[in-house]
Scaffold this active site. Sequence first.
Site, mmCIF file in Angstrom:
data_model
loop_
_atom_site.group_PDB
_atom_site.id
_atom_site.type_symbol
_atom_site.label_atom_id
_atom_site.label_comp_id
_atom_site.label_asym_id
_atom_site.label_seq_id
_atom_site.Cartn_x
_atom_site.Cartn_y
_atom_site.Cartn_z
ATOM 1 N N GLU A 1 -9.808 2.766 -5.221
ATOM 2 C CA GLU A 1 -9.239 4.050 -5.131
ATOM 3 C C GLU A 1 -8.084 4.763 -5.740
ATOM 4 O OE1 GLU A 1 -11.178 4.287 -0.492
ATOM 5 O OE2 GLU A 1 -8.692 3.174 -0.554
ATOM 6 N N ASP B 1 0.858 -1.491 -0.201
ATOM 7 C CA ASP B 1 -0.063 -0.042 0.307
ATOM 8 C C ASP B 1 0.635 1.159 0.114
ATOM 9 O OD1 ASP B 1 -2.211 1.454 0.068
ATOM 10 O OD2 ASP B 1 -3.497 -0.343 0.876
ATOM 11 N N HIS C 1 -2.523 3.392 -4.548
ATOM 12 C CA HIS C 1 -1.726 2.492 -3.465
ATOM 13 C C HIS C 1 -0.624 2.028 -3.310
ATOM 14 C CE1 HIS C 1 -5.848 3.410 -1.070
ATOM 15 N NE2 HIS C 1 -6.409 2.676 -2.014
#
Length: 506
Positions: free
Chosen positions: A283, A150, A221
């Site tokens: 995202e 991440d 990410h």
Amino acid sequence: MIPRPSSVHLDEETFALDPEIRLSADPRLAGVAAWLRDAISLPLTPGEGGLRLAIDRSQPPDGYALSTAPAGIEISGGSAAGVFHGAQTLRQLLENGRLPRARIADAPRFRWRGVMLDVARHFMPVADVLRFVDLAAYHKLNVLHLHLTDDQGWRFEVPGWPRLTSVGARRSSTMQGARQHARYDDRPHGGFYTADDLRQIVAYAAERFVTVVPEVDMPGHMQAAIAAYPELGNGFAGGVRESWGISTHVLNVTDRALDFCRDVLTHVCSIFPTELIGIGGDECPVDEWAGAPDPAAVQPWFTALMAEHLASLGRRVYGWDELLSRGAPRDAVIAAWRGPAPTVAAARAGFSVVSCPDISCYLDYRQSDDPGEPTPVGTLLTLDDVYAFDPIPPGLTGEEAGRVIGAQVNVWTEHMESARRVDYMTYPRLCAFAEVVWGTRQPESFRARLESHLSRLAAMGVNFRPLTGPRPADARPGAPRQPRDLDDRLEELHEMTADLRKAGLV
Ligand code: ACM
């Protein structure tokens, strides 16, 4: 027992289990027998007339039948996994060396009974991951989704890319508590797994019939990888992210970045035998792709290339539900997290789907409104709320519902810096989830069964949240809260899933 078996006949009367009991097992069950020997700490020397483990193809694949009596104990399963589940039930029945007379027939409702562990936000040492797997298997879960990378950390070695771990696996400081408070600890944090570490996790999980599904989140990410190799980014020259929230620093789409992702996935496939490989896809802000002719088209194009690469290795994509509008290949399995709508959207669009709506399945969300909860974030998600979760949302046809292959709870670790903290947030809510996904909910008896179950977990050293509320030592002073209201979150989720409506998927 938790999860409760589908059909149980138990006698009040118990009998002592002969510590010298003999074991006869089908040779295909040698692994289960070895595991059971350790789990119940008995020699189980080979011989007839005591404990018998058998494969019986008339049982459902993951199901089993178990009978216990002073004259003998038998577990027969539709597969080795079924026998293993029966052996876990036996382990729960055994108390102080005694067993009740029992006849049990049991099989799960869902084939994907998962838990996701985020080892990127906080690294978890191998021994703690093995313990996490062991506890999940104790509750008859069978998938560990391992979130390996991440913005805040890259957690495994990749040949040819040494800076991923020398740079990407560490950060100098970590945000404490919710983002709004902007507090930091100014202490380094880091850690990563070697290929052998990961192989050990895979093998340990396999012995417990748990499949490890790895995830490398891309093309968003990715800040930790870009901190290690700035040429993979779009001009970002900073370090591994120290704050929570979503980084706008995403991969570029040069051949070098594509080759990097392919290299990583090839390596991942050499370690993890599972057909499904997670590529994240959640995202991913498009700000840095503003120069592209159509920034919104970049991720679908990227996803298609990664799917093609995985297909060339005989694998398939596992990805978050954003992929539904960003190029999910037809054979992808979707992890539906943005509330309940994406489960419906994915199933209607013909995808296999794992249901994990945040408001029912995110174990980083707070367990009560008690001010002593550690860093209360997200919406209120009590034990009862998890128990009430149905992986199949209302409104699906039978055929669509059949595409919901199961569910998982997700343990995001921004606010869990240790295995003890992970225990606290995971248990006992995972116990409730296990019964949901095994499919044998019985609310009237759950509390009473849970109370005796918690004494087993206490004996195993699990730092579960007491049913009465947090202990003083569970607090996280200095890591402040940001609880959310369910109505606000539902509104936000509605906005976040505008892509699904725009694409005509809900
Ligand atoms: C997610 O919670 N970003 C999958």
